[in-house]
Design an enzyme around this catalytic site. Structure first.
Site, PDB file in Angstrom:
ATOM      1  CB  CYS A 281      -0.930   0.001   1.206  1.00 41.71           C
ATOM      2  SG  CYS A 281      -1.895   1.528   1.364  1.00 41.71           S
ATOM      3  CB  CYS A 286      -3.344   2.448  -1.385  1.00 43.16           C
ATOM      4  SG  CYS A 286      -3.747   0.764  -0.942  1.00 43.16           S
ATOM      5  CE  LYS A 289      -5.259   3.381  -5.942  1.00 38.09           C
ATOM      6  NZ  LYS A 289      -5.690   1.993  -5.930  1.00 38.09           N
ATOM      7  CE1 TYR A 423      -6.840  -2.761  -6.250  1.00 37.58           C
ATOM      8  CE2 TYR A 423      -7.909  -4.902  -6.324  1.00 37.58           C
ATOM      9  CZ  TYR A 423      -6.956  -4.060  -5.799  1.00 37.58           C
ATOM     10  OH  TYR A 423      -6.086  -4.516  -4.836  1.00 37.58           O
ATOM     11  CD  GLU A 427      -7.454   1.335  -8.771  1.00 31.69           C
ATOM     12  OE1 GLU A 427      -8.304   1.589  -7.897  1.00 31.69           O
ATOM     13  OE2 GLU A 427      -6.362   0.779  -8.505  1.00 31.69           O
ATOM     14  CG  HIS A 691     -28.641  22.005  -3.117  1.00 35.04           C
ATOM     15  ND1 HIS A 691     -28.763  21.078  -4.128  1.00 35.04           N
ATOM     16  CD2 HIS A 691     -28.888  23.228  -3.670  1.00 35.04           C
ATOM     17  CE1 HIS A 691     -29.099  21.707  -5.255  1.00 35.04           C
ATOM     18  NE2 HIS A 691     -29.179  23.009  -4.991  1.00 35.04           N
ATOM     19  CD  GLU A 696     -28.079  17.814  -3.714  1.00 34.25           C
ATOM     20  OE1 GLU A 696     -29.209  18.011  -3.214  1.00 34.25           O
ATOM     21  OE2 GLU A 696     -27.380  18.708  -4.210  1.00 34.25           O
TER      22      GLU A 696
END
Length: 718
Positions: A281, A286, A289, A423, A427, A691, A696
């Site tokens: 990672c 991670c 990346k 993934y 990616e 908002h 939302e």
């Protein structure tokens, strides 16, 4: 008693001067004389850039040393004597000092003086200090700004300091328990007023005689108990693997009073890449990346800038080398932070490969030149060695690289073939395409098999809109060298007679457990017949009493860093604090960082239908336009999508949430907390939205798949 006269060393011309890549504002004019008068001059990696800009007053280095990851191509080409020192488990400075010492007989020098390295970033400063400690029995002086720094070993030392060159303010910093860093005119501890009893420091005194100040320091040795413990190498816990799970478990156990040993080393990739502590990672997963993913986002935002009134300076060109440099600077900083944390918590770190001999014994073989070995004993052993990428069993597979190599590539990847449908593959293909590279993505079967199919279709279509050329349902059968200098790769495909030439081939076809050489056969730890991963129960116990396994190497566990971290913490609490808490492996959110991110928690539509049937579930969904795309009219908007899966009958418990759009991870993290506690569709509908924002869109859902109505939202505020 050892007598140290640092200012006498500065007057000596029979020295090796090493210039470090430090803070420009800390450089002083008197450095020029030290550098130019030195018998030998060595530039440590990126320092060559600084020296090259001042060649009117600075003599050229005799050697340029380091792994060259911070040196510009122009500077590198100036030097005839390049000494490549690629060992990632040592600092560039340590390797440069070792190189100097190896040549001491031929060079015939007396001392080493370091210029710079102490007034810049914290991790650089601590790296320099820790290197000084490694050479505590050698007179090495470091100068940076007005600071003069050196190391003394355990025992009594007398340090002579010329008052005229200081403000009579000195500092003492205990490092690694036994050694002491002494700084003059730097850290603000006044010898006349402040008792200097820090750490294991017993006593210190100073006296002023004529123009010299004598600083006497005596340091206590370890207690007899600790000395005996070190000789026997006995611990309460041995952790094999220094990735996210191993670090988490080690630190948590130490906080609870356990004596902990952490064993970690990296087998270099076929391309020669290795890295420091922190696991996949932090080093090749991670973190790099996500940083490169963000770099791609920045590039796309630049294209929209004029629509918001920003004047453009023309077509922006991306520089791969710059990105790799800053990303890997961040990685190295993380490596250093982990090392500091282990030291602060008293965890013994073995930069070595570990092999389990029996249920209480582990042997280590260091990665140092001597391959130092140790025998460690503990009541508890935790395996947390993670996964490594799979290479295909075809001719020329070694000509390709994996994600373990990509983020540190010195040269731009150029035209790239990415092979895989998970993934990592998607990616890598997405970020490379957005950084301006020509990318083919070969997907043998179905992409992102464990994700919601509607969402996956949109992510894949979006990849194609970003320039990724997808080669469906094909396989690579052979790779061979090609091109004028044989630097390119000619790739042959199963379903085509025409090979294609690429600059880079990336294998992203899955990962396998990194446990083949850790001695599982010696303790008969059970493994899955399906994929070789370790079988462990909900308490992380393996089939062998006292041996535990956490993280990706455990069968049927999600390959997620946060899960490994949580597993490590809770295991330590169960072992050393009487806790009964275990990790809840369900209801965990995850995100795919493709150009449009896909984030999800809970069941996919396919799984919900399989478990509950079409009649008993309801699926709400909607397309939407992120506010970021309103003015730019970004074409990505047509792929932005939300889906909510719940039970059809009241109270309509939510089974799954899925989101495709910008900042998907940030949005899903908040929903994940509610989902874990239990949430209904009524809870969603009764919540007042923030908002305007993309999150939302979940709260605005009203169209069901069952209705057959168009799920595209029209309008904005009502």
């Amino acid at each position: 008693m050892r007598l140290v006269k640092p200012f006498e060393i500065l007057k000596n011309a029979n020295i090796v001067a090493i210039w470090l890549n430090g803070e420009i504002s800390a450089e002083r004019d008197f450095w020029l004389k030290i550098w130019n008068d030195a018998k030998y001059r060595l530039a440590c990696d990126g320092a060559a850039n600084r020296i090259g800009k001042r060649n009117d007053v600075l003599k050229k280095p005799d050697y340029l040393c380091g792994d060259f990851d911070s040196v510009t191509k122009a500077e590198k080409e100036k030097y005839f004597r390049l000494v490549h020192l690629p060992d990632q488990d040592k600092t560039d400075l340590q390797k440069t000092i070792e190189f100097s010492n190896e040549n001491k007989k031929d060079w015939n020098f007396d001392e080493i003086i370091l210029l710079g390295g102490l007034n810049g970033r914290f991790d650089h400063t601590m790296s320099t200090l820790s290197t000084l400690v490694k050479f505590k029995n050698q007179n090495i002086i470091a100068i940076d700004g007005d600071n003069l720094v050196f190391c003394i070993a355990e025992g009594e030392s007398e340090i002579e300091i010329e008052v005229g060159k200081t403000t009579r303010i000195c500092g003492i910093m205990p490092i690694l328990q036994r050694e002491t860093i002494v700084t003059t005119n730097g850290l603000r501890w006044n010898l006349d007023k402040t008792p200097l009893e820090f750490g294991t420091l017993i006593s210190s005194s100073n006296e002023l005689t004529s123009n010299k100040m004598i600083l006497r320091i005596f340091r206590r040795s370890f207690s007899q108990k600790i000395q005996q413990h070190q000789l026997q190498h006995e611990y309460d816990l041995i952790v094999i693997g220094g990735g996210s799970g191993g670090l988490s478990c080690s630190k948590a156990a130490s906080d609870l009073g356990a004596r902990v040993a952490l064993i970690d080393a990296v087998q270099p990739t076929p391309d020669g890449k290795s890295w420091g502590i922190g696991g996949t990672c932090a080093n090749v997963g991670c973190i790099p990346k996500k940083l490169m993913h963000h770099a791609a986002i920045v590039g796309r935002e630049l294209k929209h800038a004029e629509k918001y009134g920003w004047k453009s300076s023309g077509n922006s060109q991306h520089n791969w080398s710059t990105l790799v440099e800053v990303v890997n600077d961040r990685i190295k900083a993380n490596n250093w932070v982990y090392r500091v944390q282990l030291n602060e918590k008293g965890i013994k770190y073995y930069n070595a490969f570990g092999t389990i001999i029996d249920r209480n014994t582990v042997s280590t073989q260091g990665v140092d030149k001597k391959k130092t070995s140790n025998i460690l004993k503990a009541k508890n052993i935790v395996i947390s060695t993670g996964l490594r990428p799979i290479y295909p069993k075809i001719e020329g597979a070694e000509l390709g690289i994996t994600s373990d190599d990509l983020f540190s590539l010195e040269k731009s990847p150029g035209k790239t073939l990415v092979v895989g449908g998970g993934y990592v593959a998607l990616e890598c293909a997405g970020l490379l395409a957005d950084l301006g590279h020509d990318v083919d993505l070969l997907i043998r079967s179905e992409p992102l098999k464990n994700f919601d199919k509607d969402c996956v279709d949109k992510v894949v279509s979006n990849l194609e809109s970003h320039g990724v050329n997808i080669k469906w349902r094909d396989e690579v059968v052979k790779v061979e060298k090609s091109g004028e200098n044989l630097e390119k790769k000619r790739v042959h495909f199963k379903n085509s007679d025409d090979p294609i030439q690429y600059d880079t081939v990336i294998w992203a076809m899955g990962r396998k457990p990194n446990i083949s050489k850790i001695g599982l056969e010696n303790v008969k730890v059970s493994q899955s017949a399906k994929n070789g991963r370790i079988l462990a129960d909900e308490f992380d116990r393996t089939s062998q009493d006292g041996i535990y396994a956490i993280g990706d190497i455990v069968f049927n566990r999600n390959e997620l860093t946060p899960l490994a971290i949580q597993s490590g913490k809770l295991l330590a609490k169960r072992l050393f604090d009487g806790s009964k808490e275990i990790v809840e492996y369900e209801k965990v959110a995850t995100t795919v960082f493709t150009p449009l991110e896909l984030s999800t928690i809970g069941l996919t539509e396919h799984d919900a239908l399989r478990l509950y049937g079409e009649h008993d579930i309801e699926i709400y969904h909607s397309y939407f336009t992120p506010f970021e795309h309103v003015i730019s009219q970004d074409s990505d908007s047509k792929y932005c999508y939300v889906k909510l899966i719940c039970m059809r009958n009241e109270p309509q418990n939510i089974l799954g949430l899925h989101f495709v759009g910008p900042n998907a991870a940030e949005i899903m993290q908040g929903f994940a907390v509610a989902f874990r506690r239990g949430i209904t569709f009524s809870d969603i509908k009764s919540t007042i939205a923030i908002h305007p924002c993309s999150a939302e869109e979940f709260l605005k859902l009203q169209i069901t798949k069952r209705s057959g109505l168009d799920p595209r939202v029209a309008g904005c505020c009502g």
